[in-house]
Write a protein that holds these residues in place. Structure first.
Motif, PDB file in Angstrom:
ATOM      1  N   TYR A  45       0.826  -1.201   0.000  1.00  0.00           N
ATOM      2  CA  TYR A  45       0.000   0.000   0.000  1.00  0.00           C
ATOM      3  C   TYR A  45       0.864   1.255   0.000  1.00  0.00           C
ATOM      4  N   ALA A  46       1.931   1.250   0.806  1.00  0.00           N
ATOM      5  CA  ALA A  46       2.838   2.395   0.850  1.00  0.00           C
ATOM      6  C   ALA A  46       3.478   2.639  -0.514  1.00  0.00           C
ATOM      7  N   SER A  47       3.704   1.565  -1.267  1.00  0.00           N
ATOM      8  CA  SER A  47       4.296   1.732  -2.595  1.00  0.00           C
ATOM      9  C   SER A  47       3.343   2.467  -3.533  1.00  0.00           C
ATOM     10  N   PHE A  48       2.053   2.175  -3.434  1.00  0.00           N
ATOM     11  CA  PHE A  48       1.071   2.866  -4.271  1.00  0.00           C
ATOM     12  C   PHE A  48       0.980   4.343  -3.910  1.00  0.00           C
ATOM     13  N   VAL A  49       1.007   4.621  -2.611  1.00  0.00           N
ATOM     14  CA  VAL A  49       0.946   6.016  -2.163  1.00  0.00           C
ATOM     15  C   VAL A  49       2.170   6.780  -2.647  1.00  0.00           C
ATOM     16  N   ALA A  50       3.355   6.148  -2.548  1.00  0.00           N
ATOM     17  CA  ALA A  50       4.588   6.806  -2.982  1.00  0.00           C
ATOM     18  C   ALA A  50       4.543   7.118  -4.478  1.00  0.00           C
ATOM     19  N   LEU A  51       4.062   6.184  -5.275  1.00  0.00           N
ATOM     20  CA  LEU A  51       3.999   6.402  -6.720  1.00  0.00           C
ATOM     21  C   LEU A  51       3.002   7.500  -7.068  1.00  0.00           C
ATOM     22  N   SER A  52       1.886   7.555  -6.337  1.00  0.00           N
ATOM     23  CA  SER A  52       0.899   8.601  -6.601  1.00  0.00           C
ATOM     24  C   SER A  52       1.453   9.991  -6.314  1.00  0.00           C
ATOM     25  N   GLN A  53       2.380  10.080  -5.368  1.00  0.00           N
ATOM     26  CA  GLN A  53       3.000  11.363  -5.072  1.00  0.00           C
ATOM     27  C   GLN A  53       4.023  11.755  -6.131  1.00  0.00           C
ATOM     28  N   PHE A  54       4.612  10.762  -6.770  1.00  0.00           N
ATOM     29  CA  PHE A  54       5.626  11.048  -7.785  1.00  0.00           C
ATOM     30  C   PHE A  54       5.000  11.430  -9.117  1.00  0.00           C
ATOM     31  N   MET A  55       3.904  10.773  -9.469  1.00  0.00           N
ATOM     32  CA  MET A  55       3.258  11.026 -10.754  1.00  0.00           C
ATOM     33  C   MET A  55       2.286  12.198 -10.646  1.00  0.00           C
ATOM     34  N   PRO A  56       2.162  13.021 -11.683  1.00  0.00           N
ATOM     35  CA  PRO A  56       1.106  14.032 -11.676  1.00  0.00           C
ATOM     36  C   PRO A  56      -0.259  13.361 -11.730  1.00  0.00           C
ATOM     37  N   GLY A  57      -1.261  14.040 -11.176  1.00  0.00           N
ATOM     38  CA  GLY A  57      -2.607  13.491 -11.190  1.00  0.00           C
ATOM     39  C   GLY A  57      -3.240  13.532  -9.817  1.00  0.00           C
ATOM     40  N   ALA A  66      -4.708   2.084  -8.432  1.00  0.00           N
ATOM     41  CA  ALA A  66      -3.669   1.066  -8.266  1.00  0.00           C
ATOM     42  C   ALA A  66      -4.186  -0.140  -7.488  1.00  0.00           C
ATOM     43  N   ILE A  67      -5.012   0.099  -6.467  1.00  0.00           N
ATOM     44  CA  ILE A  67      -5.594  -1.005  -5.699  1.00  0.00           C
ATOM     45  C   ILE A  67      -6.496  -1.845  -6.605  1.00  0.00           C
ATOM     46  N   GLY A  68      -7.317  -1.165  -7.408  1.00  0.00           N
ATOM     47  CA  GLY A  68      -8.172  -1.894  -8.336  1.00  0.00           C
ATOM     48  C   GLY A  68      -7.370  -2.698  -9.342  1.00  0.00           C
ATOM     49  N   TYR A  69      -6.268  -2.130  -9.827  1.00  0.00           N
ATOM     50  CA  TYR A  69      -5.396  -2.833 -10.772  1.00  0.00           C
ATOM     51  C   TYR A  69      -4.756  -4.046 -10.101  1.00  0.00           C
ATOM     52  N   HIS A  70      -4.324  -3.869  -8.858  1.00  0.00           N
ATOM     53  CA  HIS A  70      -3.704  -4.954  -8.098  1.00  0.00           C
ATOM     54  C   HIS A  70      -4.683  -6.112  -7.918  1.00  0.00           C
ATOM     55  N   ARG A  71      -5.950  -5.787  -7.747  1.00  0.00           N
ATOM     56  CA  ARG A  71      -6.952  -6.814  -7.445  1.00  0.00           C
ATOM     57  C   ARG A  71      -7.594  -7.403  -8.705  1.00  0.00           C
ATOM     58  N   GLY A  76     -10.363  -3.956 -13.178  1.00  0.00           N
ATOM     59  CA  GLY A  76     -10.515  -3.624 -11.765  1.00  0.00           C
ATOM     60  C   GLY A  76     -10.145  -2.184 -11.477  1.00  0.00           C
ATOM     61  N   ALA A  77      -9.094  -1.695 -12.144  1.00  0.00           N
ATOM     62  CA  ALA A  77      -8.677  -0.304 -11.961  1.00  0.00           C
ATOM     63  C   ALA A  77      -9.767   0.661 -12.422  1.00  0.00           C
ATOM     64  N   LEU A  78     -10.342   0.377 -13.594  1.00  0.00           N
ATOM     65  CA  LEU A  78     -11.404   1.243 -14.116  1.00  0.00           C
ATOM     66  C   LEU A  78     -12.660   1.160 -13.259  1.00  0.00           C
ATOM     67  N   SER A  79     -12.960  -0.016 -12.711  1.00  0.00           N
ATOM     68  CA  SER A  79     -14.111  -0.167 -11.823  1.00  0.00           C
ATOM     69  C   SER A  79     -13.915   0.631 -10.543  1.00  0.00           C
ATOM     70  N   ALA A  80     -12.703   0.615 -10.005  1.00  0.00           N
ATOM     71  CA  ALA A  80     -12.406   1.392  -8.803  1.00  0.00           C
ATOM     72  C   ALA A  80     -12.579   2.881  -9.063  1.00  0.00           C
ATOM     73  N   PHE A  81     -12.061   3.344 -10.198  1.00  0.00           N
ATOM     74  CA  PHE A  81     -12.197   4.756 -10.554  1.00  0.00           C
ATOM     75  C   PHE A  81     -13.666   5.146 -10.719  1.00  0.00           C
ATOM     76  N   GLY A 305       4.368   3.269 -14.640  1.00  0.00           N
ATOM     77  CA  GLY A 305       5.352   2.974 -13.603  1.00  0.00           C
ATOM     78  C   GLY A 305       4.900   2.079 -12.484  1.00  0.00           C
ATOM     79  N   LEU A 306       3.688   1.506 -12.574  1.00  0.00           N
ATOM     80  CA  LEU A 306       3.126   0.766 -11.447  1.00  0.00           C
ATOM     81  C   LEU A 306       4.002  -0.412 -11.017  1.00  0.00           C
ATOM     82  N   LYS A 307       4.662  -1.054 -11.977  1.00  0.00           N
ATOM     83  CA  LYS A 307       5.470  -2.224 -11.639  1.00  0.00           C
ATOM     84  C   LYS A 307       6.914  -1.868 -11.311  1.00  0.00           C
TER      85      LYS A 307
END
Length: 386
Positions: A45-57, A66-71, A76-81, A305-307
């Protein structure tokens, strides 16, 4: 399919109840998906938060993506959004198409004015919190001040882009110590298909933004904003005001921002209100185009960059760039606190008194955003009928 529906319903529930902005959203996500459901551990989870801070958006929406994509992969990512964004999209769309009719009523105008005063409090608190987090070094503090001054003196999207580039260069040269631990020669594996799509859309947005009175113009301008906002939340305010402020009146812009404070879900759905307000001949088209455009860049870059988030965030030069950009972002928010937020909301001694009172209560007692919305709305209603 059942898994995708479950992701959608869980995020829909969060979209209906997640007040408080991106920091609060990230807390809700952690409780739901790490503590309660055990879909991922704290390290992931911390990795997703860190990436969200690095990327614009939009930071919190990117974490949910990212959680939806992971699951559940891309579906899943689009459903989460969709689940997390749908409630605020619908509410702000309804506000956009109906508010002009009842905004002239004294009580309603007072409530909206009260919410604008709340926006002053919230943006001031966000600016102070981000200053403490990102401006601990003298270099960062200088970047913050230079950015605020430059944007106030020369308010334009070009100025904002220049100061962000300058801040990234300064960060790379002088702010790398302690920000990165991975050698510069380490390999970073990126998904260049998504990166290519992001670049193609960005180039197209530069052309479309110059097509007046068209849906293409709306897409181009909102896509550019989504490509430049680091950290999400209230940081979107200065870029939106600069890039699309000429398409709506300042009063309507601040009305949309004030209403966005009062509902759960991502702050980026302010684009829904603005898109509907700009494209009056078909508000739903304007709302959809603006909303998709402002979220799209951040999601495409998350897929890039998710991976490889660890390699990206730990390279010293990249980490230094991020530190410089974060400091400049605080300056952008400080400038926006004055223009348009303060200038458009505070017009009398009673207004500034309410702002001071609200800020003091927020810092001393940390009430929920629901209580703050209720208090400022009631105060505005009373002032409106006086």
């Amino acid at each position: 399919m059942n898994n995708i529906i479950k992701i959608f319903l869980l995020f829909l529930g969060l979209g209906l109840t997640s007040f408080g902005g991106p920091a609060a959203h990230i807390g809700y996500f952690r409780k739901t998906f790490v503590q309660d459901l055990n879909w991922l551990d704290d390290k992931q989870y911390a990795s997703f938060v860190a990436l969200s801070q690095f990327m614009p958006g939009p930071a919190s929406s990117q974490v949910g993506f990212a959680i939806g994509y992971h699951r559940g992969g891309l579906a899943g990512a689009l459903s989460a959004f969709l689940g997390f964004t749908l409630p605020s999209f619908l509410l702000l769309f309804l506000f956009a198409v109906t508010s002009a009719a009842w905004q002239e009523l004294g009580v309603v105008a007072g409530i909206i004015h009260g919410l604008k005063l709340l926006a002053v409090v919230v943006v001031a608190d966000a600016t102070l919190s981000m200053f403490k987090q990102f401006c601990q070094r003298k270099t960062a503090q200088c970047l913050m001040l230079m950015t605020a001054v430059a944007v106030l003196v020369l308010p334009s999207l070009f100025t904002q882009i220049l100061v962000l580039i300058f801040a990234a260069l300064v960060g790379a040269m002088f702010m790398t110590r302690g920000n990165g631990t991975l050698p510069e020669t380490s390999t970073i594996q990126l998904n260049f298909w998504w990166l290519g799509l992001f670049i193609i859309a960005l180039v197209a947005s530069l052309f479309l933004a110059n097509q007046p009175d068209s849906l293409g113009q709306i897409f181009g301008q909102f896509y550019q904003v989504g490509s430049l906002v680091f950290g999400g939340g209230h940081v979107v305010l200065p870029l939106l005001e600069t890039n699309v402020g000429e398409l709506v009146t300042q009063d309507r812009f601040l009305t949309g921002y004030a209403l966005a404070q009062a509902i759960p879900g991502p702050m980026f759905t302010l684009a829904t209100f603005l898109g509907a307000d700009i494209w009056l001949e078909s508000p739903i088209q304007g709302a959809l185009v603006a909303t998709i455009a402002i979220f799209m860049p951040g999601f495409l870059l998350m897929l890039v960059g998710l991976k490889s988030w660890r390699a990206i965030s730990q390279r010293p030069t990249i980490a230094g760039c991020l530190a410089g950009v974060n400091a400049a972002v605080v300056g952008l928010l400080l400038a926006a606190l004055y223009q348009p937020v303060f200038v458009s909301a505070v017009a009398a001694p009673m207004d500034i008194a309410l702002v001071i009172l609200g800020f003091g209560l927020l810092k001393m007692f940390k009430p929920s955003i629901v209580l703050l919305v209720f208090g400022f709305a009631c105060s505005g209603a009373v002032i409106g009928v006086m």
